[in-house]
Design an enzyme around this catalytic site. Structure first.
Site, PDB file in Angstrom:
ATOM      1  N   SER A 119     -43.349  50.735  82.560  1.00  0.00           N
ATOM      2  CA  SER A 119     -42.745  49.491  83.033  1.00  0.00           C
ATOM      3  C   SER A 119     -43.814  48.449  83.314  1.00  0.00           C
ATOM      4  O   SER A 119     -43.505  47.385  83.834  1.00  0.00           O
ATOM      5  CB  SER A 119     -41.897  49.766  84.272  1.00  0.00           C
ATOM      6  N   HIS A 140     -39.773  49.278  76.622  1.00  0.00           N
ATOM      7  CA  HIS A 140     -39.389  49.505  78.017  1.00  0.00           C
ATOM      8  C   HIS A 140     -37.876  49.427  78.177  1.00  0.00           C
ATOM      9  O   HIS A 140     -37.274  48.374  77.989  1.00  0.00           O
ATOM     10  CB  HIS A 140     -40.099  48.475  78.914  1.00  0.00           C
ATOM     11  N   GLU A 152     -37.403  45.845  76.258  1.00  0.00           N
ATOM     12  CA  GLU A 152     -38.576  44.963  76.189  1.00  0.00           C
ATOM     13  C   GLU A 152     -39.557  45.560  75.190  1.00  0.00           C
ATOM     14  O   GLU A 152     -39.933  46.734  75.323  1.00  0.00           O
ATOM     15  CB  GLU A 152     -39.268  44.885  77.558  1.00  0.00           C
ATOM     16  N   ASN A 190     -39.566  43.264  85.171  1.00  0.00           N
ATOM     17  CA  ASN A 190     -40.057  43.800  86.448  1.00  0.00           C
ATOM     18  C   ASN A 190     -40.937  42.819  87.210  1.00  0.00           C
ATOM     19  O   ASN A 190     -41.033  42.883  88.431  1.00  0.00           O
ATOM     20  CB  ASN A 190     -40.815  45.108  86.222  1.00  0.00           C
TER      21      ASN A 190
HETATM   22  N1  3HC Z   1     -26.406  57.161  83.275  1.00  0.00           N
HETATM   23  C1  3HC Z   1     -25.672  57.014  82.158  1.00  0.00           C
HETATM   24  N2  3HC Z   1     -24.518  56.312  82.115  1.00  0.00           N
HETATM   25  C2  3HC Z   1     -24.087  55.745  83.261  1.00  0.00           C
HETATM   26  C3  3HC Z   1     -24.801  55.860  84.475  1.00  0.00           C
HETATM   27  C4  3HC Z   1     -26.008  56.618  84.449  1.00  0.00           C
HETATM   28  N3  3HC Z   1     -26.761  56.774  85.545  1.00  0.00           N
HETATM   29  N4  3HC Z   1     -24.127  55.188  85.441  1.00  0.00           N
HETATM   30  C5  3HC Z   1     -23.036  54.671  84.854  1.00  0.00           C
HETATM   31  N5  3HC Z   1     -23.013  55.004  83.535  1.00  0.00           N
HETATM   32  C6  3HC Z   1     -21.974  54.639  82.555  1.00  0.00           C
HETATM   33  C7  3HC Z   1     -20.655  55.258  82.926  1.00  0.00           C
HETATM   34  O1  3HC Z   1     -20.522  56.533  82.325  1.00  0.00           O
HETATM   35  C8  3HC Z   1     -19.659  54.262  82.323  1.00  0.00           C
HETATM   36  O2  3HC Z   1     -19.489  54.523  80.932  1.00  0.00           O
HETATM   37  P1  3HC Z   1     -18.034  54.454  80.257  1.00  0.00           P
HETATM   38  O3  3HC Z   1     -17.594  53.030  80.408  1.00  0.00           O
HETATM   39  O4  3HC Z   1     -18.272  54.883  78.835  1.00  0.00           O
HETATM   40  O5  3HC Z   1     -17.181  55.421  80.997  1.00  0.00           O
HETATM   41  C9  3HC Z   1     -20.372  52.907  82.462  1.00  0.00           C
HETATM   42  O6  3HC Z   1     -21.757  53.218  82.643  1.00  0.00           O
HETATM   43  C10 3HC Z   1     -19.882  52.099  83.655  1.00  0.00           C
HETATM   44  O7  3HC Z   1     -19.988  52.925  84.796  1.00  0.00           O
HETATM   45  P2  3HC Z   1     -19.127  52.733  86.120  1.00  0.00           P
HETATM   46  O8  3HC Z   1     -17.776  52.160  85.748  1.00  0.00           O
HETATM   47  O9  3HC Z   1     -19.138  54.012  86.880  1.00  0.00           O
HETATM   48  O10 3HC Z   1     -19.976  51.770  87.033  1.00  0.00           O
HETATM   49  P3  3HC Z   1     -20.252  50.226  87.022  1.00  0.00           P
HETATM   50  O11 3HC Z   1     -19.271  49.430  86.257  1.00  0.00           O
HETATM   51  O12 3HC Z   1     -20.482  49.934  88.447  1.00  0.00           O
HETATM   52  O13 3HC Z   1     -21.654  50.083  86.242  1.00  0.00           O
HETATM   53  C11 3HC Z   1     -24.034  50.008  86.271  1.00  0.00           C
HETATM   54  C12 3HC Z   1     -22.778  50.837  86.603  1.00  0.00           C
HETATM   55  C13 3HC Z   1     -24.043  49.648  84.788  1.00  0.00           C
HETATM   56  C14 3HC Z   1     -25.213  50.896  86.571  1.00  0.00           C
HETATM   57  C15 3HC Z   1     -24.042  48.695  87.138  1.00  0.00           C
HETATM   58  O14 3HC Z   1     -23.927  49.036  88.489  1.00  0.00           O
HETATM   59  C16 3HC Z   1     -25.271  47.838  86.947  1.00  0.00           C
HETATM   60  O15 3HC Z   1     -25.381  47.087  86.004  1.00  0.00           O
HETATM   61  N6  3HC Z   1     -26.257  47.951  87.879  1.00  0.00           N
HETATM   62  C17 3HC Z   1     -27.527  47.243  87.805  1.00  0.00           C
HETATM   63  C18 3HC Z   1     -28.503  48.045  86.994  1.00  0.00           C
HETATM   64  C19 3HC Z   1     -29.856  47.412  86.930  1.00  0.00           C
HETATM   65  O16 3HC Z   1     -30.150  46.357  87.486  1.00  0.00           O
HETATM   66  N7  3HC Z   1     -30.761  48.082  86.209  1.00  0.00           N
HETATM   67  C20 3HC Z   1     -32.121  47.647  86.054  1.00  0.00           C
HETATM   68  C21 3HC Z   1     -32.950  48.516  86.896  1.00  0.00           C
HETATM   69  S1  3HC Z   1     -34.644  48.045  86.896  1.00  0.00           S
HETATM   70  C22 3HC Z   1     -35.318  49.036  85.741  1.00  0.00           C
HETATM   71  O17 3HC Z   1     -34.665  49.810  85.108  1.00  0.00           O
HETATM   72  C23 3HC Z   1     -36.767  48.871  85.519  1.00  0.00           C
HETATM   73  C24 3HC Z   1     -37.469  50.186  85.327  1.00  0.00           C
HETATM   74  O18 3HC Z   1     -38.819  49.905  85.058  1.00  0.00           O
HETATM   75  C25 3HC Z   1     -37.337  51.179  86.439  1.00  0.00           C
END
Ligand code: 3HC
Length: 292
Positions: A119, A140, A152, A190
């Site tokens: 990242s 990424h 990315e 990030n």
């Molecule tokens: N792994 C895999 N699939 C997942 C999951 C996970 N941990 N969590 C949810 N899903 C899937 C579900 O299975 C569902 O799929 P489906 O529609 O086929 O059934 C779909 O995602 C939607 O899930 P939910 O209805 O349960 O939940 P939400 O509508 O609340 O969506 C979310 C969940 C997409 C995670 C949403 O909360 C979101 O967009 N959150 C923000 C995520 C974010 O900001 N990520 C960036 C993080 S920073 C980063 O990654 C940087 C790195 O360097 C660490």
């Protein structure tokens, strides 16, 4: 058409999600981790996730079996052989990344491209330990990798155009939209996102309630998750490592990591994956209370 093989190194939260995304897109996948316990956890998580999808009707039983049939696990680096692409997703520490790249480079086919899911660490530095630096670049993913649409792309100083084009095609094949990010700490997302999460942690350290900080950003800015929830979700250790990378990389005090994050990591409060971070979770991962 012959099914192409992708190898993913690391079966943690990111690696297992990347492996899932590739298998869902039709690739033959091997997810490699030297820790058997990580592989067991990854298998358990994907089984639970797919069972939930089948129960809710967003995946058929046949599709579930088909995807799981393409997703293999291994503890042996030799199994990268035959892969056109290796995605490295091991912990965010430069020495671990370099050691992993040396091990992949020693056994992967000569034409294989190796990408790092770092990242924010230097792609050029990671590439320098291999005999194929022109075939190394950054790709990424965002958590959860199967869901988040962005990839990315980060070129090292000597990444070839051919490598970049192949990785861009791969990104499209797994349904991701790419952005070209600069090879500086934090890349693009990030560098903007993590200082916000760090500032949110400072506010909790100064006495604000985690729920209030999260609601402020969810209701005030329409973020799908608040910065504190997101930190628990991604892992406090991962977020702290990224913030530390920004601080060390830019030598700028505006990126100083919040001391509360350091104390939490030392005490084993790593977020949702360890059962407690800023919030507390039950064994199913449901939030059951606040730690502060
Ligand atoms: N792994 C895999 N699939 C997942 C999951 C996970 N941990 N969590 C949810 N899903 C899937 C579900 O299975 C569902 O799929 P489906 O529609 O086929 O059934 C779909 O995602 C939607 O899930 P939910 O209805 O349960 O939940 P939400 O509508 O609340 O969506 C979310 C969940 C997409 C995670 C949403 O909360 C979101 O967009 N959150 C923000 C995520 C974010 O900001 N990520 C960036 C993080 S920073 C980063 O990654 C940087 C790195 O360097 C660490």
């Amino acid at each position: 058409m012959e099914t192409k093989k992708v190898a993913v190194i690391g079966a943690g939260l990111m690696g297992s999600g990347i492996a899932q995304a590739c298998a869902q897109a039709g690739y033959e996948v091997v997810n490699i981790d030297t820790f058997a316990s990580a592989i067991e956890k990854a298998k358990e998580n994907i089984t639970k996730l797919f069972e939930r999808k089948v129960a809710k009707g967003s995946m058929t039983e046949d599709k579930k079996k088909e995807i799981l049939g393409r997703l293999n696990y291994s503890e042996n680096f030799e199994d990268v052989k035959g892969a056109f692409l290796v995605v490295e997703a091991v912990p965010e520490k430069i020495e671990i990344k370099k050691d992993t790249f040396k091990r992949i480079d020693a056994v992967a086919d000569p034409e294989t491209i190796i990408v790092s899911n770092t990242s924010g660490l230097s792609i050029s530095e990671i590439a320098s330990v291999t005999n194929r630096p022109q075939k190394v670049m950054g790709a990424h993913f965002f958590y959860p990798a199967p869901v988040m649409k962005l990839l990315e792309l980060v070129r090292g100083l000597v990444t070839s155009d051919e490598t970049y084009d192949t990785v861009k095609e791969f990104a499209a094949a797994i349904g991701k939209t790419t952005v070209d990010a600069p090879e500086f700490p934090g890349f693009m997302v990030n560098r903007i996102l993590v200082p916000m999460q760090n500032e949110a942690a400072f506010m909790v350290m100064e006495g604000s309630k985690p729920e209030d900080v999260d609601n402020a950003m969810k209701l005030g800015c329409n973020h799908p998750m608040g910065p504190i929830e997101l930190t628990d979700f991604v892992g406090i250790d991962t977020m702290l490592a990224t913030m530390t990378g920004l601080y060390n990389g830019f030598h700028d005090s505006k990126y100083r990591p919040c001391p509360l994050l350091e104390t939490m990591v030392k005490s084993g409060m790593l977020g949702k994956k360890s059962g407690q971070g800023f919030y507390k979770y039950d064994e199913k991962g449901n939030k059951i209370g606040s730690s502060f």
